[in-house]
Scaffold this motif. Structure first.
Motif, mmCIF file in Angstrom:
data_model
loop_
_atom_site.group_PDB
_atom_site.id
_atom_site.type_symbol
_atom_site.label_atom_id
_atom_site.label_comp_id
_atom_site.label_asym_id
_atom_site.label_seq_id
_atom_site.Cartn_x
_atom_site.Cartn_y
_atom_site.Cartn_z
ATOM 1 N N THR A 387 5.381 -6.648 -51.912
ATOM 2 C CA THR A 387 6.257 -7.315 -50.944
ATOM 3 C C THR A 387 6.052 -6.768 -49.547
ATOM 4 N N ILE A 388 5.917 -5.447 -49.414
ATOM 5 C CA ILE A 388 5.711 -4.852 -48.095
ATOM 6 C C ILE A 388 4.367 -5.285 -47.512
ATOM 7 N N ILE A 389 3.325 -5.253 -48.328
ATOM 8 C CA ILE A 389 2.009 -5.704 -47.857
ATOM 9 C C ILE A 389 2.060 -7.181 -47.478
ATOM 10 N N ALA A 403 6.128 -5.988 -37.276
ATOM 11 C CA ALA A 403 6.465 -6.447 -38.623
ATOM 12 C C ALA A 403 6.801 -5.270 -39.534
ATOM 13 N N ALA A 404 6.018 -4.187 -39.412
ATOM 14 C CA ALA A 404 6.299 -3.002 -40.212
ATOM 15 C C ALA A 404 7.647 -2.398 -39.851
ATOM 16 N N ALA A 405 7.971 -2.385 -38.550
ATOM 17 C CA ALA A 405 9.251 -1.830 -38.111
ATOM 18 C C ALA A 405 10.422 -2.648 -38.634
ATOM 19 N N ILE A 406 10.302 -3.975 -38.605
ATOM 20 C CA ILE A 406 11.405 -4.823 -39.085
ATOM 21 C C ILE A 406 11.532 -4.742 -40.600
ATOM 22 N N SER A 407 10.420 -4.676 -41.315
ATOM 23 C CA SER A 407 10.511 -4.532 -42.778
ATOM 24 C C SER A 407 11.167 -3.216 -43.144
ATOM 25 N N LEU A 408 10.911 -2.198 -42.357
ATOM 26 C CA LEU A 408 11.579 -0.913 -42.575
ATOM 27 C C LEU A 408 13.074 -1.031 -42.306
ATOM 28 N N ALA A 409 13.447 -1.779 -41.241
ATOM 29 C CA ALA A 409 14.861 -1.976 -40.928
ATOM 30 C C ALA A 409 15.571 -2.763 -42.034
ATOM 31 N N ILE A 410 14.885 -3.721 -42.637
ATOM 32 C CA ILE A 410 15.486 -4.505 -43.716
ATOM 33 C C ILE A 410 15.720 -3.628 -44.941
ATOM 34 N N SER A 523 -5.904 -5.747 -42.170
ATOM 35 C CA SER A 523 -6.327 -4.874 -41.080
ATOM 36 C C SER A 523 -6.517 -3.447 -41.539
ATOM 37 N N ARG A 524 -7.634 -2.875 -41.147
ATOM 38 C CA ARG A 524 -7.871 -1.461 -41.439
ATOM 39 C C ARG A 524 -6.998 -0.563 -40.569
ATOM 40 N N ARG A 525 -6.539 -1.083 -39.440
ATOM 41 C CA ARG A 525 -5.733 -0.292 -38.525
ATOM 42 C C ARG A 525 -4.247 -0.455 -38.795
ATOM 43 N N LEU A 526 -3.882 -1.164 -39.828
ATOM 44 C CA LEU A 526 -2.481 -1.412 -40.123
ATOM 45 C C LEU A 526 -1.782 -0.122 -40.519
ATOM 46 N N SER A 527 -0.654 0.171 -39.881
ATOM 47 C CA SER A 527 0.139 1.354 -40.218
ATOM 48 C C SER A 527 1.392 0.906 -40.930
ATOM 49 N N PRO A 528 1.575 1.274 -42.166
ATOM 50 C CA PRO A 528 2.726 0.802 -42.928
ATOM 51 C C PRO A 528 4.000 1.503 -42.520
ATOM 52 N N ALA A 529 5.124 0.838 -42.788
ATOM 53 C CA ALA A 529 6.423 1.459 -42.521
ATOM 54 C C ALA A 529 6.846 2.267 -43.713
#
Length: 529
Positions: A387-389, A403-410, A523-529
């Protein structure tokens, strides 16, 4: 970053780097949910209420969520080695303060600061891993490993800290965390080269105003949802003023982000239908995940298990989380569509809630709950990582950080909402059932009279004085009544979540575009939340 310059020195083996990065993340993950692993011990140590300990976790979470976007500026400004030394030293300092303090009002701001530093730990550790991973499969596996660690934090904390808290003072855990940072603090500076992972950006025009507005709003959300039921919601001025402040801060934040050229969080991500669908699934999953608080309360309050026994039982939940995360990673690699993954996970969670609803009783053997706990962990594990990915990759790569920041907020909102629901059913639901039981308890009811007489005879046979047997019988009746109240409110909560899962399963099955949607980390540069 110049990829020709290695991050680590040539003599450092790959397996050693992975172990050290794991050791770096582990103490911070343990600190995350530490106050609620044994909430009674934590509340007793600080002389506070259990709700205060829940709020301390919310403050840690709010610091993590609020600082996530601003942290990237510091990450780009400092070299990796110096940055690592700085935040690890600060983490050790905060652990030392927590070890020595007994005041909850000192503890609260320190927890918020620990959340800020946890964001730095996560970003640096994952960036070190991602820059070494060339294939998409390796990146997806790394995603699964990290989020597997994160969702395993609560049961893992129970297992690790139960014996320590039972045999020592509560603050011994912070002393252990303080020393657990030393191996990585010694090893990584010696093995890392002086390079940067990104181009250096000076620390000017830091959007600290958005950070302050966002973080205060998140803290107010946690305060309202955690203390709302206890204070009778808007009947209390503290909740009313907090809600007014939250509305004002939300409006100000939205206006500010729309007016800024480089917003703190790019609100255009909400134009994506897939992104909003992922947020909904993530929110529901987090509410289902923290039903473990009800289950652990049932084990301790009704079945009489001690915290150590509960931690050992939760090992099955931990095994389920690990298994679910591994299977989820395999499904992602095999490009299975998201409808199949979500359906499997939520069906397993539905089975867990139905089992707990029909098999909850005031007397039971612990082995009856081994399989249900495993099923619950497996269901959560199989939902979370995909789901996060899915959520982050559903927007443009340039907006992946927002997007990562908002998914973390959710996820933070789901955590606080689950506490609010549990508090509602515990404080309001138990009183409702208590009053309903009282309507059927009187000296004219033969079952009640027979039960009290039986209890009195047992007490007399044990040697209790005849004059005290009546009072003791009354107390036993009240104790039995309280157990029934707790059992009924737990069953009500399981029933509510079961209906919620049925609704989300129908929504998943009736959404036509999910049938051919696969999850892909682009993206290889994607930083997950």
């Amino acid at each position: 970053m110049d990829n020709t310059i290695p991050i680590f020195k040539s003599w450092v083996p790959e397996w050693m780097i992975k172990i050290v990065l794991f050791i770096l993340l582990l103490p911070s993950i343990v600190l995350f949910f530490l106050p609620i692993t044994n909430i009674q011990a934590a509340a007793g140590y600080y002389g506070s209420e259990p709700a205060d300990m829940q709020f301390s976790v919310a403050l840690f979470y709010a610091g993590y969520v609020g600082f996530y976007s601003l942290e990237r500026r510091f990450f780009n400004f400092l070299a990796a080695r110096e940055y690592f030394i700085l935040f690890t030293f600060l983490l050790m300092l905060t652990s030392w303060i927590c070890y020595h303090t007994h005041e909850v009002y000192i503890f609260f701001p320190i927890r918020f600061i620990q959340g800020l530093l946890f964001a730095s730990t996560v970003n640096l550790s994952l960036s070190l891993m991602f820059t070494r991973l060339k294939s998409e499969r390796a990146r997806e596996i790394s995603f699964s490993v990290f989020f597997g660690l994160l969702i395993c934090a609560l049961p893992f904390n129970n297992i690790v800290t139960a014996d320590l808290i039972d045999n020592f003072n509560y603050n011994i855990v912070y002393k252990g965390a303080l020393f657990s940072y030393l191996p990585s603090l010694i090893f990584l500076p010696l093995t890392m080269n002086r390079i940067r992972l990104n181009i250096r950006f000076p620390l000017y025009k830091l959007d600290w105003q958005s950070f302050a507005i966002y973080s205060i709003g998140l803290a107010l959300i946690g305060y309202i949802l955690i203390f709302g039921q206890e204070y009778y919601w808007f009947g209390d001025p503290r909740i009313r003023y907090s809600m007014l402040g939250l509305i004002g801060l939300t409006a100000l934040f939205i206006i500010r982000q729309r007016a800024m050229k480089r917003p703190y969080i790019d609100l255009r991500i909400f134009r994506s239908r897939s992104f909003k669908a992922g947020l909904l699934i993530l929110f529901i999953m987090y509410i289902c995940r923290f039903v473990s608080g009800i289950t652990n309360g049932y084990f301790t309050g009704l079945l009489g298990f001690d915290p150590m026994h509960v931690s050992y039982i939760n090992a099955f939940n931990l095994f389920g989380l690990i298994s679910g995360t591994i299977i989820a990673a395999c499904l992602i690699i095999q490009k299975k569509n998201v409808r199949l993954i979500w359906s499997i996970g939520f069906i397993l969670l539905l089975i867990f809630h139905l089992i707990m609803f029909y098999h909850s009783d005031v007397q039971a053997d612990e082995y009856k709950y081994f399989i249900p706990l495993y099923i619950q962990g497996f269901g959560v594990g199989i939902i979370m990582v995909p789901t996060i990915i899915y959520t982050i990759s559903s927007v443009a790569v340039s907006r992946g950080t927002s997007a990562a920041a908002i998914s973390l907020a959710i996820r933070y909102l789901g955590f606080c909402s689950s506490i609010a629901l549990i508090n509602y059913f515990e404080l309001f639901g138990k009183s409702k059932h208590y009053n309903a039981f009282q309507d059927h308890l009187s000296v004219l009811d033969y079952p009640v009279v027979h039960h009290m007489q039986t209890q009195a005879n047992i007490l007399l046979s044990k040697g209790l004085h005849a004059g005290l047997s009546t009072k003791a019988t009354d107390k036993l009746l009240i104790s039995t009544l309280n157990k029934q109240d707790q059992l009924r409110f737990a069953m009500d909560y399981y029933e509510l979540i079961a209906w919620l899962i049925v609704g989300i399963l129908l929504l998943i099955s009736l959404s036509p575009y999910l049938g051919k949607t696969i999850i892909r980390l682009r993206s290889r540069r994607l930083s997950p939340a």
